[in-house]
Write a protein that holds these residues in place. Structure first.
Motif, PDB file in Angstrom:
ATOM      1  N   GLU A  32       0.830  -1.200   0.000  1.00  0.00           N
ATOM      2  CA  GLU A  32       0.000   0.000   0.000  1.00  0.00           C
ATOM      3  C   GLU A  32       0.867   1.255   0.000  1.00  0.00           C
ATOM      4  O   GLU A  32       2.060   1.223   0.293  1.00  0.00           O
ATOM      5  CB  GLU A  32      -0.902  -0.004   1.250  1.00  0.00           C
ATOM      6  CG  GLU A  32      -1.888  -1.162   1.252  1.00  0.00           C
ATOM      7  CD  GLU A  32      -2.549  -1.402   2.603  1.00  0.00           C
ATOM      8  OE1 GLU A  32      -3.476  -2.220   2.665  1.00  0.00           O
ATOM      9  OE2 GLU A  32      -2.117  -0.763   3.600  1.00  0.00           O
ATOM     10  N   MET A  33       0.234   2.345  -0.354  1.00  0.00           N
ATOM     11  CA  MET A  33       0.881   3.656  -0.380  1.00  0.00           C
ATOM     12  C   MET A  33      -0.017   4.623   0.397  1.00  0.00           C
ATOM     13  O   MET A  33      -1.115   4.933  -0.075  1.00  0.00           O
ATOM     14  CB  MET A  33       1.044   4.131  -1.825  1.00  0.00           C
ATOM     15  CG  MET A  33       1.694   5.493  -1.964  1.00  0.00           C
ATOM     16  SD  MET A  33       3.446   5.411  -1.658  1.00  0.00           S
ATOM     17  CE  MET A  33       3.988   4.514  -3.119  1.00  0.00           C
ATOM     18  N   PRO A  34       0.366   5.070   1.597  1.00  0.00           N
ATOM     19  CA  PRO A  34       1.639   4.799   2.258  1.00  0.00           C
ATOM     20  C   PRO A  34       1.698   3.373   2.795  1.00  0.00           C
ATOM     21  O   PRO A  34       0.671   2.690   2.880  1.00  0.00           O
ATOM     22  CB  PRO A  34       1.649   5.817   3.409  1.00  0.00           C
ATOM     23  CG  PRO A  34       0.213   5.985   3.751  1.00  0.00           C
ATOM     24  CD  PRO A  34      -0.520   5.923   2.429  1.00  0.00           C
ATOM     25  N   SER A  35       2.893   2.945   3.160  1.00  0.00           N
ATOM     26  CA  SER A  35       3.042   1.603   3.700  1.00  0.00           C
ATOM     27  C   SER A  35       2.191   1.454   4.955  1.00  0.00           C
ATOM     28  O   SER A  35       2.018   2.401   5.715  1.00  0.00           O
ATOM     29  CB  SER A  35       4.509   1.322   4.022  1.00  0.00           C
ATOM     30  OG  SER A  35       4.995   2.268   4.950  1.00  0.00           O
ATOM     31  N   ARG A  36       1.649   0.266   5.152  1.00  0.00           N
ATOM     32  CA  ARG A  36       0.731   0.052   6.265  1.00  0.00           C
ATOM     33  C   ARG A  36       1.413   0.300   7.607  1.00  0.00           C
ATOM     34  O   ARG A  36       0.788   0.793   8.551  1.00  0.00           O
ATOM     35  CB  ARG A  36       0.158  -1.358   6.215  1.00  0.00           C
ATOM     36  CG  ARG A  36      -0.868  -1.625   7.305  1.00  0.00           C
ATOM     37  CD  ARG A  36      -1.553  -2.965   7.153  1.00  0.00           C
ATOM     38  NE  ARG A  36      -2.300  -3.070   5.907  1.00  0.00           N
ATOM     39  CZ  ARG A  36      -3.130  -4.073   5.626  1.00  0.00           C
ATOM     40  NH1 ARG A  36      -3.313  -5.041   6.508  1.00  0.00           N
ATOM     41  NH2 ARG A  36      -3.768  -4.118   4.474  1.00  0.00           N
ATOM     42  N   LEU A  37       2.670  -0.062   7.718  1.00  0.00           N
ATOM     43  CA  LEU A  37       3.396   0.119   8.968  1.00  0.00           C
ATOM     44  C   LEU A  37       4.283   1.365   8.889  1.00  0.00           C
ATOM     45  O   LEU A  37       4.690   1.783   7.807  1.00  0.00           O
ATOM     46  CB  LEU A  37       4.225  -1.123   9.286  1.00  0.00           C
ATOM     47  CG  LEU A  37       3.407  -2.418   9.425  1.00  0.00           C
ATOM     48  CD1 LEU A  37       4.313  -3.608   9.660  1.00  0.00           C
ATOM     49  CD2 LEU A  37       2.376  -2.300  10.538  1.00  0.00           C
ATOM     50  N   TYR A  38       4.592   1.920  10.048  1.00  0.00           N
ATOM     51  CA  TYR A  38       5.237   3.227  10.125  1.00  0.00           C
ATOM     52  C   TYR A  38       6.501   3.127  10.980  1.00  0.00           C
ATOM     53  O   TYR A  38       6.459   2.639  12.112  1.00  0.00           O
ATOM     54  CB  TYR A  38       4.252   4.218  10.741  1.00  0.00           C
ATOM     55  CG  TYR A  38       4.797   5.593  11.031  1.00  0.00           C
ATOM     56  CD1 TYR A  38       5.089   6.479  10.005  1.00  0.00           C
ATOM     57  CD2 TYR A  38       5.011   6.012  12.344  1.00  0.00           C
ATOM     58  CE1 TYR A  38       5.576   7.750  10.280  1.00  0.00           C
ATOM     59  CE2 TYR A  38       5.493   7.276  12.630  1.00  0.00           C
ATOM     60  CZ  TYR A  38       5.775   8.146  11.588  1.00  0.00           C
ATOM     61  OH  TYR A  38       6.263   9.403  11.864  1.00  0.00           O
ATOM     62  N   PRO A  39       7.653   3.603  10.449  1.00  0.00           N
ATOM     63  CA  PRO A  39       8.904   3.485  11.198  1.00  0.00           C
ATOM     64  C   PRO A  39       9.214   4.738  12.034  1.00  0.00           C
ATOM     65  O   PRO A  39       8.873   5.854  11.650  1.00  0.00           O
ATOM     66  CB  PRO A  39       9.939   3.338  10.075  1.00  0.00           C
ATOM     67  CG  PRO A  39       9.384   4.184   8.957  1.00  0.00           C
ATOM     68  CD  PRO A  39       7.869   4.081   9.070  1.00  0.00           C
ATOM     69  N   MET A  40       9.869   4.527  13.168  1.00  0.00           N
ATOM     70  CA  MET A  40      10.308   5.650  13.993  1.00  0.00           C
ATOM     71  C   MET A  40      11.400   5.167  14.944  1.00  0.00           C
ATOM     72  O   MET A  40      11.412   4.005  15.363  1.00  0.00           O
ATOM     73  CB  MET A  40       9.141   6.253  14.779  1.00  0.00           C
ATOM     74  CG  MET A  40       9.489   7.557  15.507  1.00  0.00           C
ATOM     75  SD  MET A  40       8.068   8.316  16.345  1.00  0.00           S
ATOM     76  CE  MET A  40       7.208   9.059  14.953  1.00  0.00           C
ATOM     77  N   HIS A  41      12.313   6.074  15.269  1.00  0.00           N
ATOM     78  CA  HIS A  41      13.399   5.820  16.210  1.00  0.00           C
ATOM     79  C   HIS A  41      13.111   6.634  17.470  1.00  0.00           C
ATOM     80  O   HIS A  41      13.005   7.860  17.411  1.00  0.00           O
ATOM     81  CB  HIS A  41      14.725   6.239  15.562  1.00  0.00           C
ATOM     82  CG  HIS A  41      15.929   6.020  16.419  1.00  0.00           C
ATOM     83  ND1 HIS A  41      17.168   6.515  16.068  1.00  0.00           N
ATOM     84  CD2 HIS A  41      16.112   5.389  17.605  1.00  0.00           C
ATOM     85  CE1 HIS A  41      18.054   6.191  16.989  1.00  0.00           C
ATOM     86  NE2 HIS A  41      17.429   5.506  17.938  1.00  0.00           N
ATOM     87  N   LEU A  42      12.958   5.951  18.606  1.00  0.00           N
ATOM     88  CA  LEU A  42      12.578   6.583  19.860  1.00  0.00           C
ATOM     89  C   LEU A  42      13.668   6.362  20.904  1.00  0.00           C
ATOM     90  O   LEU A  42      14.089   5.220  21.123  1.00  0.00           O
ATOM     91  CB  LEU A  42      11.267   5.977  20.393  1.00  0.00           C
ATOM     92  CG  LEU A  42      10.041   6.046  19.478  1.00  0.00           C
ATOM     93  CD1 LEU A  42       8.951   5.125  20.006  1.00  0.00           C
ATOM     94  CD2 LEU A  42       9.537   7.477  19.392  1.00  0.00           C
ATOM     95  N   THR A  43      14.104   7.437  21.558  1.00  0.00           N
ATOM     96  CA  THR A  43      15.124   7.313  22.588  1.00  0.00           C
ATOM     97  C   THR A  43      14.693   8.052  23.847  1.00  0.00           C
ATOM     98  O   THR A  43      14.398   9.253  23.802  1.00  0.00           O
ATOM     99  CB  THR A  43      16.472   7.879  22.100  1.00  0.00           C
ATOM    100  OG1 THR A  43      16.881   7.182  20.924  1.00  0.00           O
ATOM    101  CG2 THR A  43      17.543   7.710  23.173  1.00  0.00           C
ATOM    102  N   ASP A  44      14.654   7.316  24.956  1.00  0.00           N
ATOM    103  CA  ASP A  44      14.421   7.909  26.276  1.00  0.00           C
ATOM    104  C   ASP A  44      15.784   8.253  26.867  1.00  0.00           C
ATOM    105  O   ASP A  44      16.514   7.361  27.331  1.00  0.00           O
ATOM    106  CB  ASP A  44      13.665   6.913  27.157  1.00  0.00           C
ATOM    107  CG  ASP A  44      13.404   7.454  28.561  1.00  0.00           C
ATOM    108  OD1 ASP A  44      13.784   8.606  28.841  1.00  0.00           O
ATOM    109  OD2 ASP A  44      12.828   6.706  29.382  1.00  0.00           O
ATOM    110  N   LEU A  45      16.129   9.520  26.834  1.00  0.00           N
ATOM    111  CA  LEU A  45      17.446   9.946  27.303  1.00  0.00           C
ATOM    112  C   LEU A  45      17.642   9.683  28.787  1.00  0.00           C
ATOM    113  O   LEU A  45      18.770   9.606  29.263  1.00  0.00           O
ATOM    114  CB  LEU A  45      17.648  11.429  26.988  1.00  0.00           C
ATOM    115  CG  LEU A  45      17.682  11.771  25.491  1.00  0.00           C
ATOM    116  CD1 LEU A  45      17.661  13.281  25.294  1.00  0.00           C
ATOM    117  CD2 LEU A  45      18.904  11.159  24.826  1.00  0.00           C
TER     118      LEU A  45
END
Length: 879
Positions: free
Chosen positions: A315-328
């Motif tokens: 699909e467009m957009p892709s069904r899954l969504y990427p993200m980078h999460l950091t708890d400092l």
């Protein structure tokens, strides 16, 4: 790098050691930094989990606001209010399942038993709603997404809630594990075909005997080895047909005419059940590949290698969504992963310490029940007592064509729930179809282990983010208690594991006494006794071969003899035919034997396009060369292409074009004529898997199989050789006709190209006119690079060219846990949902070219890769 001000902008991290805010973040307690790399992916740095999930919600809404709304409406059954009557029937079906009601009760249970989770879910929702307020006000750099106007000028989504996130998470697992649609196909087929004929075509025995568990693991008798599961692995001894009888209400008999009515209605019910789970056709539960390799086999060890590529609709957009999460506040590099937009944390992903992957287990966590109505159909019998239905009157809003959202018409629907089982499936379809079933005494309900209000999957996701090693990762998955999914785990110490985590039904009766792929008696004779404790579910920790592979194939070898009624334990029925699991395992054995594995090597395996089906089937066709060459020069040349073919299904391959066409025609001519017309369209794509098992079994023996080669519409008694030859001739004719505009090319199979025949379309689920393609793509039926395609049209005719693949890898991610870790990824599409956004489709080209890109992981790498930096200010929150 561009620096945007929301309140203030800093080129460096927020001040050192601020005090982390509360878990329930109504407003940000500290500034949050968001760096965007060249592909638009967000890298979020916050102090404390409350602020971090608030920022995750805010940034997800920035990228996927309307996409989130689509999936919320998908789960709740309200798409017709925005997109019109085409969704009205499915909206009604969704009301029967009631994801909203389940999620509402689940949130109350979490608040009572896991208050941390309830607070974090609310922090995420506050972040989403703050972004929504900023969009409306044109504040903090957010402007109304252009595609909202495609719905209606001035229309906005309603605020987000924690219930929405829980409902979407449940719907995602449901889409991968609910098996009611396939069991309805089984039931419908038995009505028209009879049990013996049905089970001779729909076989349990896989093409390849690969399985996940090995010696010493629960419920396994053997493990994979090249000696027993190598080049000739598809040559399993023929497993004789083990037919389980058709179960009818009260053992009732039906006339042929009644059977036709019932089967036709069941076919429509099966289709409605598939759409309920987001599938195009029954049985298309989605695949996936995931594997982990122990650190002692990794060139950059001691950490493990982990790869995952979930297969869903492209699909467009892709069904899954990427993200980078950091708890400092915790230190380290955080978590990178993918989730369904609207669901916090990372469903798939990795930290410094742990990597995890998920695939569809195909474990049978669904049972259909033949209910016995009582008291004028106000309830059902359970052990002699009439248990009332839980009945709801639902209102469905349907937007008229060309009308406004406010002009939506009201449709009413009554849905029923059996308290001890689940939704009444008859309520999924229009009243006339439902009446056709109930009029014959058939009232079906479905029980799925994910229909529960004490679900703790969110607890599992939260704990994975802080798991320090493999043991803590496994402990986290004890909380994954809904539908059953395959999980692979690898840690920074190099240990790896597999577990089929989730709600495993404990059935009172054995598979021999009550086959669970058939409807069970609803009167109390077929109840579950509970859910298996985590200690009893199949798992494989520190495997002897040094890796674990899951590709939707069987957990153990129970199906290898085609009999699921003679084993001590029962796992599943129609799992993958084993081709992907075998190929990945075989390659990993070869690679680990040759030396230590690199990240590039395992990433390349994700797009392996070797045609496992060709290994199984070409040995039956190639010896017919003399007959084929005597029939036609073009056929002779096409066979010559196959003889020289390297068995790769890349876009430029002529051999792939010939084989891909021949296999389709072989399946259709061998088995499609034996599946009754009302049922054939149900398995357009799944026929390739059915044929993959069945035809190979028939070719291995003449016992009891000769009749299946015969085409009843001709006076001749066809043989296997006849079908092999005719299917090849028809395949060559179809491809040559496709090239009719270029007669010279049509007559030269060596110039045929797989990418001309086999393509992918990135479908925009919001607005079809924004879809991308069709575009050439590699892979094919049951290759590691998943790219199945239809065998027949809805009328049973051969599928028309070009063939559009029905699924593929939503993303491909491989990780080497090290100091620091490294990861590479390909995403099918882009991170943004709005078609005007520069990252709407910015990663599609790399995905099509089977390229991966390195992901920045450490803070220094992210700083170097950042092309845009946004600082979310302390105090940011919805007014």
């Amino acid at each position: 790098m561009v620096c945007l001000l929301i309140a203030a902008c800093a080129a460096k991290a927020p001040p050192a050691e601020p005090v982390p805010g509360p878990l329930l973040a109504i407003r940000l307690a500290n500034p949050v930094q968001v760096d965007r790399d060249a592909r638009g992916m967000a890298h979020v740095y916050a102090y404390g989990m409350g602020d971090l999930l608030f920022a995750q919600g805010y940034e997800t809404a920035r990228d996927r606001l309307l996409h989130m709304e689509y999936w919320r409406r998908f789960a709740y059954g309200t798409r017709a209010q925005l997109w019109g009557a085409k969704f009205a029937e499915d909206d009604g079906a969704k009301r029967a399942v009631d994801f909203r009601g389940l999620a509402t009760q689940n949130l109350a249970w979490l608040d009572q038993n896991h208050p941390r989770i309830g607070q974090l879910l609310r922090s995420y929702a506050h972040g989403v709603n703050t972004a929504l307020a900023d969009f409306k006000a044109g504040r903090n750099g957010l402007k109304r997404p252009a595609d909202l106007d495609r719905i209606e000028k001035d229309w906005w989504p309603e605020p987000w809630s924690p219930v929405d996130s829980l409902a979407l998470g449940r719907a995602l697992v449901f889409s991968q594990n609910f098996g009611g649609d396939m069991e309805l196909v089984v039931y419908a087929c038995k009505f028209l075909m009879g049990a013996e004929k049905f089970h001779d075509i729909f076989r349990f025995q896989p093409l390849y005997p690969s399985h996940i568990l090995e010696d010493g693991a629960p419920f396994a008798q053997q493990h994979f080895s090249l000696a027993s599961d190598g080049a000739a692995a598809h040559a399993l001894p023929f497993g004789p047909t083990v037919a389980t009888p058709l179960r009818t209400p009260g053992n009732r008999s039906y006339t042929p005419e009644q059977r036709q009515v019932i089967a036709t209605a069941l076919a429509q019910l099966a289709q409605a059940s598939a759409q309920l789970a987001g599938r195009q056709r029954p049985g298309e539960m989605g695949g996936s590949n995931a594997w982990v390799v122990a650190g002692n086999h990794a060139a950059e060890g001691p950490g493990a290698l982990s790869c995952n590529d979930p297969h869903m609709n492209i699909e467009m957009p892709s069904r899954l969504y990427p993200m980078h999460l950091t708890d400092l506040a915790r230190g380290g590099n955080g978590v990178f992963g993918h989730t369904l937009p609207g669901v916090p944390w990372s469903v798939f992903g990795h930290t410094d310490q742990l990597a995890w992957g998920i695939t569809n287990s195909y474990v049978d966590a669904t049972d259909l029940y033949l209910e016995v109505p009582c008291e004028g159909e106000k309830g059902v019998l359970l052990k002699g007592t009439c248990v009332p239905f839980v009945t709801r009157d639902e209102t469905i809003l349907v937007r008229p064509d060309g009308g406004k959202v406010a002009d939506s018409k009201v449709q009413s629907k009554k849905v029923r729930w059996v308290p001890h089982h689940g939704p009444v499936l008859n309520d999924l379809v229009p009243p006339l179809i439902a009446a056709a079933l109930s009029g014959q005494g058939i009232v079906l309900s479905a029980r799925w282990s994910g229909f529960r209000t004490d679900s703790s999957e969110a607890v599992a996701l939260d704990k994975l983010l802080t798991a320090a090693d493999l043991d803590q990762g496994l402990a986290a998955l004890q909380n994954f208690n809904g539908g059953v999914m395959n999980w692979t785990l690898g840690d920074a110490k190099g240990r790896v594991a597999y577990v089929a985590a989730g709600g495993w039904p404990q059935r009172a009766q054995t598979a021999k006494a009550q086959p669970p792929w058939d409807p069970l008696p609803g009167d109390g004779a077929g109840e579950w006794t509970g859910i298996a404790p985590f200690a009893q579910v199949p798992k494989l920790v520190d495997p002897k071969k040094g890796f674990a592979v899951t590709a939707n194939h069987q957990q153990g070898p129970q199906a290898n003899d085609n009999d699921l009624t003679n084993d001590a334990v029962y796992f599943a029925h129609f799992q993958d035919l084993g081709s992907r699991g075998h190929r990945i395992t075989k390659r990993l054995v070869e690679l680990t034997t040759a030396g230590k594995l690199t990240l590039d090597q395992v990433a390349a395996l994700q797009v392996d396009d070797h045609a496992q089906l060709a290994d199984a089937y070409l040995p039956h066709l190639l010896p017919l060369e003399a007959t084929i060459c005597a029939a036609s020069a073009v056929q002779c040349d096409a066979l010559g292409v196959l003889k020289a073919w390297n068995r790769r299904q890349d876009v430029d391959s002529a051999g792939a074009a010939v084989f891909g066409a021949w296999y389709n025609h072989l399946v259709r001519e061998a088995i499609a004529d034996d599946i009754p017309a009302p049922l054939l369209p149900l398995g357009r794509g799944y026929l390739a898997a059915i044929g993959g098992r069945t035809i190979a079994a028939w070719l291995r023996t003449g016992s009891g199989a000769t009749a299946w080669w015969d085409n009843a519409s001709t006076p001749k008694q066809e043989t296997a050789t006849d079908v092999l030859l005719s299917s090849f001739a028809h395949a060559v004719d179809q491809v040559a006709s496709h090239y009719a505009v270029d007669p010279a090319k049509a007559a030269k199979p060596a110039q045929w190209r797989w990418g001309d025949l086999h393509q992918v379309r990135f479908k925009n689920v919001l607005f079809d006119e924004l879809s991308l393609g069709p575009l050439p793509t590699g892979g094919g039926h049951r290759t590691v690079q998943a790219a199945d395609y239809p065998v027949v049209e809805t009328d049973g005719a051969p599928a028309k060219l070009p063939w559009l693949t029905t699924e593929g890898a939503v993303f491909r991610l491989c990780v080497q846990l090290a100091s620091p870790s490294r990861a590479v990824q390909a995403l099918s599409g882009g991170v943004a949902a709005d078609s005007a956004h520069p990252h709407f489709k910015s990663q599609a080209a790399d995905w099509l070219a089977t390229k991966t890109v390195a992901l920045p992981w450490t803070r220094a790498e992210v700083d170097a890769a950042a092309v845009l930096r946004v600082q979310l200010a302390k105090g940011l929150g919805a007014p």
